[in-house]
Enzyme design. Structure first.
Site, PDB file in Angstrom:
ATOM      1  N   GLU A  88       0.796  -1.224   0.000  1.00  0.00           N
ATOM      2  CA  GLU A  88       0.000   0.000   0.000  1.00  0.00           C
ATOM      3  C   GLU A  88       0.832   1.280   0.000  1.00  0.00           C
ATOM      4  O   GLU A  88       0.394   2.299  -0.527  1.00  0.00           O
ATOM      5  CB  GLU A  88      -0.914   0.022   1.237  1.00  0.00           C
ATOM      6  CG  GLU A  88      -2.023  -1.003   1.221  1.00  0.00           C
ATOM      7  CD  GLU A  88      -3.134  -0.642   0.245  1.00  0.00           C
ATOM      8  OE1 GLU A  88      -3.096   0.462  -0.333  1.00  0.00           O
ATOM      9  OE2 GLU A  88      -4.028  -1.469   0.045  1.00  0.00           O
ATOM     10  N   SER A 348     -28.564 -33.754  49.089  1.00  0.00           N
ATOM     11  CA  SER A 348     -27.665 -34.420  50.049  1.00  0.00           C
ATOM     12  C   SER A 348     -26.231 -33.920  49.987  1.00  0.00           C
ATOM     13  O   SER A 348     -25.350 -34.508  50.624  1.00  0.00           O
ATOM     14  CB  SER A 348     -27.675 -35.931  49.793  1.00  0.00           C
ATOM     15  OG  SER A 348     -28.955 -36.478  50.010  1.00  0.00           O
TER      16      SER A 348
END
Length: 699
Positions: A88, A348
């Site tokens: 770029e 339990s």
């Protein structure tokens, strides 16, 4: 030779030109200050929730609906940055925002060909277009980009320009930034990309919609190959490397961004709404494994059933994985409800702590016989889960089989208030109906507790009796450590682990050495299983979030298989259970003293024996409870500690940390030689089965 008049004229022209230049520069600076580029100090980016190692668990879209993850150069593969600059803006590191040579080349090519052959935009100019997007493409907009690029270069470093470009660049759909694109197209962060993947990410921002690999794979492949060819020309890649990269296929589908730990992530954002990066104590691999297990288990269990799990490090209290529901987005299972924080009946699962207190007080040993028969406890008549009774069983069998009557016998002996006090010491307060005191029913689930609190209690069993406060990092403030945290003494905690590690694993479960307990609440509304090894604790809940009954739901059948599977798929190593501490052992029934052969709590003696007992209950008068004794150990040649008691019926059995002393004494004095320094529990049991205990610290 110039005349004086000419010299003055030249001097005046020079002064004028200098003044005009100064005015022009001053005007440019004034314009720069008057019309600065829109460069906020911090970009608006997606909020991120990270695991303990910095891996992304979940991200949130910005208000516009885009996925825009903040990006630093240290989060991107250096090869991608090198390829981006070469493709770029090859003079990016040298120019001041505008590449005059590139603009001249682009203008000459346009004049020669009548069309745009290559652009002259720098990365700074492209950033200007990203922060001030314009629909039209005109000479005026290009000039504006040129000016903005110069302004940007004056305000940001090259590194900052690259980071903002990599955060804002479009990649198709609602994806912005290279991290969002890498996660969506490759399922990974852009830290370690292949050459092919890096080339595709360089190519996408120019025409993101036309080149989207999930919609236009042909265009994406062609654009990637152009980047690879350019990299060969620029000397960034070798021909063979580029050729190999061009053989790779491009991503054909867009992946979902990570959505792990949604309940914890939502809570983190609510507690710190302005924070962009939230780091939790979770581990991504553990969280992913638990969530997969929960989804699959809920499908097997049936419609409207959810599953929740909490996995914690018992040494630190840090939560490594937590699943609030089987599927966050499944409305039929009320997936939005975090069942790790919802109060339910624990069934339990509190029984191990009852037995632990009984071991502490010297009331029982593992092979002590205890009755499992219908019993009336002042109007409370507990029944076993299967409505049958075993008769005489050992304490070990009673806990492993989760028999209800023996557990209530022991709770009646140790006292519900003492049990709940230990829970509070471990940082957990059980929820009882308003104005109601703890009663025997809490031993069978007649109380409210959350899954997180239950796991916190079990960290005490896995950690030698010392519980740790759970935390996941989503809290508004870091919870303070427990002042004490002792839920059981170390010897008692080992006895419980020794018993629970002998519980049979569910049919077909993967082999894993863990101590675990199951529970089922009244009416088949909640199924529980909590297990631990030498380091990690995992709690599982299954049921309907609306508390509806589920026929056939139970802890052993429904929750225990999930527990074992989750332990395996968490990926955590299996840690051996702790070795027996000093003074802790499992005695054979034939070696038990007579007072430990059968459990008989005060008030539950046979009629003849009760009538014959006229002496007051035994009481230890020396050393007093809580005393600090400067004694030393046998290895140091220290004299033994003299123990004294009052009351009780001879003969007397003394226990130190649950281990019986050598002889049964008829006198109310005995001697004890400690194995080492630290806390110890001394217990005496008389012939009528009555016991007294004190806790001392040996220095």
């Amino acid at each position: 030779m110039l005349s004086a008049r000419t010299t003055r004229r030249i001097a005046l022209w020079a002064m004028g030109a200098t003044g005009l230049a100064a005015l022009a520069v001053g005007g440019l600076f004034a314009l720069d200050r008057a019309f600065p580029p829109p460069l906020p100090e911090k970009l608006t980016v997606s909020a991120e929730v990270l695991d303990r190692d910095g891996q992304l668990l979940r991200a949130y879209a910005v208000p516009s609906g885009h996925w825009r993850l903040g990006t630093g150069l240290d989060q991107v593969d250096p090869q991608l940055v090198k390829m981006l600059v070469a493709y770029e803006d090859k003079r990016f590191w040298d120019h001041e925002g505008v590449d005059v040579l590139a603009l001249g080349r682009a203008g000459w090519q346009f004049a020669s060909n009548g069309r745009i052959v290559s652009g002259g935009s720098t990365l700074s100019m492209q950033l200007a277009r990203l922060i001030e997007p314009r629909a039209e493409r005109s000479f005026g907009s290009k000039l504006r980009q040129l000016a903005r690029a110069v302004q940007i270069e004056r305000r940001l470093s090259k590194k900052e320009i690259l980071e903002r470009y990599l955060t804002l660049a479009p990649y198709g759909g609602n994806l912005e930034g290279v991290r969002s694109a890498s996660l969506a197209y490759f399922g990974k962060e852009p830290k370690r990309l292949t050459v092919s993947e890096a080339a595709l990410l360089v190519a996408l921002p120019q025409l993101p919609e036309r080149r989207r690999p999930d919609r236009n794979p042909g265009n994406a492949r062609a654009a990637r190959d152009r980047v690879l060819d350019r990299m060969v020309t620029a000397g960034v890649l070798g021909e063979s490397e580029a050729a190999r990269a061009s053989l790779e296929t491009v991503a054909a589908a867009r992946l979902a961004l990570p959505t792990l730990a949604p309940h914890a992530a939502d809570l983190a954002l609510r507690n710190a709404p302005g924070t962009v990066r939230h780091q939790l104590t979770l581990r991504k691999s553990v969280q992913a494994g638990l969530e997969a297990v929960a989804r699959e288990a809920a499908q097997r269990l049936g419609p409207r059933i959810s599953v929740a799990m909490v996995m914690a490090d018992a040494l630190t209290g840090e939560i490594l994985g937590e699943v609030g529901s089987a599927n966050y987005l499944d409305a039929s299972r009320s997936g939005w409800i975090d069942m790790t924080r919802t109060v339910r009946s624990p069934g339990s699962t509190l029984k191990p702590f009852i037995y632990g207190l009984a071991f502490e007080q010297g009331l029982v040993a593992q092979e002590t016989m205890i009755e499992d028969r219908p019993t009336d406890f002042h109007g409370y008549r507990p029944k076993n889960f299967d409505m049958s009774y075993q008769g005489d069983v050992s304490v070990r069998q009673a806990l492993q089989l989760s028999l209800n009557v023996p557990a209530i016998r022991l709770l009646d002996a140790v006292g519900p208030l003492r049990l709940t006090a230990r829970f509070r010491q471990a940082g957990v307060t059980l929820q009882l109906p308003p104005g109601e005191a703890p009663g025997l029913a809490i031993g069978l689930g007649g109380v409210g507790v959350t899954l997180r609190d239950l796991v916190q209690l079990y960290t005490g069993l896995a950690n030698g009796g010392r519980a740790k406060v759970l935390r996941d990092g989503a809290e508004a403030t870091t919870p303070a450590p427990l002042a004490n945290g002792t839920i059981l003494e170390e010897q008692a905690a080992w006895q419980i682990a020794d018993i629970l590690s002998g519980v049979k694993a569910p049919e077909g479960a993967a082999k894993r050495t863990i101590a675990y307990k199951t529970g089922t609440s009244y009416g088949y509304r909640d199924a529980w299983s909590v297990g631990y090894d030498g380091r990690y604790v995992l709690g599982v809940w299954a049921g309907r979030p609306d508390a509806g009954a589920v026929p056939g739901l139970s802890g052993y059948v429904s929750a225990a298989p999930i527990l074992f599977e989750a332990f395996v798929r968490s990926g955590l190593p299996s840690m051996p259970l702790p070795r027996a501490p000093s003074g802790a052992l499992r005695m054979a029934r034939s070696d038990l003293p007579v007072t430990l052969e059968r459990f008989s709590a005060a008030g539950q003696l046979p009629t003849v024996a009760a009538a014959a007992v006229t002496e007051p209950a035994p009481q230890i008068v020396f050393p007093p409870d809580g005393a600090r004794v400067e004694l030393g150990t046998a290895a140091e040649g220290a004299a033994p500690l003299v123990l004294k008691l009052q009351g009780g019926r001879a003969p007397f059995r003394w226990l130190a940390n649950g281990k019986p002393l050598d002889t049964v004494a008829r006198r109310r004095e005995a001697t004890w030689q400690p194995d080492g320094s630290g806390y110890s529990t001394l217990t005496v049991i008389d012939a009528a089965g009555r016991a007294a205990s004190v806790r001392v610290f040996v220095e």
